[in-house]
Design an enzyme around this catalytic site. Sequence first.
Site, PDB file in Angstrom:
ATOM      1  N   ARG A  47       0.813  -1.229   0.012  1.00 57.63           N
ATOM      2  CA  ARG A  47      -0.186  -0.002  -0.093  1.00 57.63           C
ATOM      3  C   ARG A  47       0.990   1.378   0.007  1.00 57.63           C
ATOM      4  NH1 ARG A  47      -2.894  -3.795   3.315  1.00 57.63           N
ATOM      5  NH2 ARG A  47      -1.339  -3.504   4.782  1.00 57.63           N
ATOM      6  N   ILE A 135      21.038  -9.389  17.775  1.00 60.28           N
ATOM      7  CA  ILE A 135      22.358 -10.280  18.687  1.00 60.28           C
ATOM      8  C   ILE A 135      22.894 -10.926  17.612  1.00 60.28           C
ATOM      9  CG2 ILE A 135      23.013 -11.814  20.259  1.00 60.28           C
ATOM     10  CD1 ILE A 135      20.127 -11.585  21.624  1.00 60.28           C
ATOM     11  N   LYS A 204      13.364 -20.708  14.778  1.00 59.63           N
ATOM     12  CA  LYS A 204      14.760 -20.244  15.107  1.00 59.63           C
ATOM     13  C   LYS A 204      15.377 -21.187  15.730  1.00 59.63           C
ATOM     14  CE  LYS A 204      12.832 -15.592  16.309  1.00 59.63           C
ATOM     15  NZ  LYS A 204      12.198 -14.902  17.388  1.00 59.63           N
TER      16      LYS A 204
HETATM   17  N1  HSE Z   1       7.614 -12.061  17.779  1.00 61.62           N
HETATM   18  C1  HSE Z   1       8.920 -12.466  18.064  1.00 61.62           C
HETATM   19  C2  HSE Z   1       9.521 -12.160  19.547  1.00 61.62           C
HETATM   20  C3  HSE Z   1       9.969 -11.383  17.502  1.00 61.62           C
HETATM   21  O1  HSE Z   1       8.445 -11.993  20.372  1.00 61.62           O
HETATM   22  O2  HSE Z   1      10.575 -12.311  19.930  1.00 61.62           O
HETATM   23  C4  HSE Z   1      10.383 -11.680  15.829  1.00 61.62           C
HETATM   24  O3  HSE Z   1      10.909 -12.981  15.840  1.00 61.62           O
END
Ligand code: HSE
Length: 460
Positions: A47, A135, A204
Amino acid sequence: MSNPIGVALLGCGTVGSEVLRLLTEQSTELAARVGAAVRLVGVAVRRPWRHPEVPAELLTTDAAELVGRDGVDVVIEVIGGIEPARPLLLAALRAGRGVVTANKALLAECGPELYAAADAAGADLYFEAAVAGAIPLLRPLRESLAGDRITRVTGIVNGTTNFILSAMDSSGAGYAETLEEAGRLGYAEADPTADVEGYDAASKAAILASLAFHTRVTSADVHREGIAEVSAADILAARKLGRTVKLLAICERVLDSAGTEWVSARVYPAMIPRSHPLATVGGAYNAVFVEADAAGALMFYGQGAGGAPTASAVLGDLVAVARNRVAGGYGPRESAYADLPVRPMGDTPTSYHISLEVLDRPGVLARVAQVFADHEVSIMAVRQTGRTPEHALSGNAGSGNAESGGVGSDNAGSGGAGATLVIVTHSAPDAALRSTVDKLAGLDVVRDVVSVMRVEGEVT
Ligand code: HSE
């Protein structure tokens, strides 16, 4: 100075707008660090009218066209999610563009496909911002520790859940009301599912395990449990044991009795000793504890989310990719040579803390202990706390908590009175521990299973 490095920015939300700001404000320094001017070619958004901060001539809604445009050397992707990020980045890599992305879900699900495209074209794929925001963590794993043998990575990699658990720990409040407060304060999203159910941390963990153990680990390989079931009783039980509860992403090498080495990747809430370095990580901060043979223990700490912190990691990657292009080479490739099998959760050794409300009469401790023995689970410690009057046996962990005995302190003649048994196990296969808990819950002498949680950070 070499020819300018052209940059396409895909997405201009919380992170993208900070990337744009840093690119603009630091253009002179970036050019000096790279050895070439870094020039923004375009910004793709859905947008355009919502982005008055972006010069109009840079805005486009056609991300695919921007990726393929002449003069684009590096594509920065901060859209998130699998589609349309995946085809856009594959197209960028196939065209030989360097890619910088903050997209953990995409990396965790489609990492090998992206790496293959990068390899085939001799292009760079950098993603420092995908795990733990600002980090510096992935580059240390991928480069600084490349000569060492990493044995374990334990991380608090989700700020939302760390904020909630930290608040529950300090206030004693329950999960639901703390989540609500986190939403009010802007620490939890309107739909917090990805965070509180552990999906974000699992993505992660997949990325961390892949890098640490030179093995392809995808999000589907990661055992995942969120924090929605963590109760005030669990937090209180942890506190009484000198521990606190954290949502951990754990990646480790596991050696089985036959000498086979496995990778374990898992996410769940666990009790850790208050003396553990990760226990001091409060609020929305992230931290990752890395153990390696030669380096020993390392701790990485900082802001794991937010526009500017995440943009810092993106810009660091941009400088690395731009430098590679100026030098005429490219950075580290995928390293998956170890190809270790992924250990199923049921076979993975873990330790449990279990709090039970039991009848307080002769033989109860023996019955309980027998269940552990039947499942070949070794008990590390048992404590009986308090004698709960019969009328107070309501499944409340806070009841009858004055200490009154130790191991084997069964009390005869207590009629219908009860007591709380707190048991911590040695490590055993997770499936055996699960079955032990199920069996305990069905014993007639067990009134309530008050709290069950894994314990980590122990020497077993
Ligand atoms: N939503 C994630 C957190 C951040 O609360 O750490 C992005 O990975």
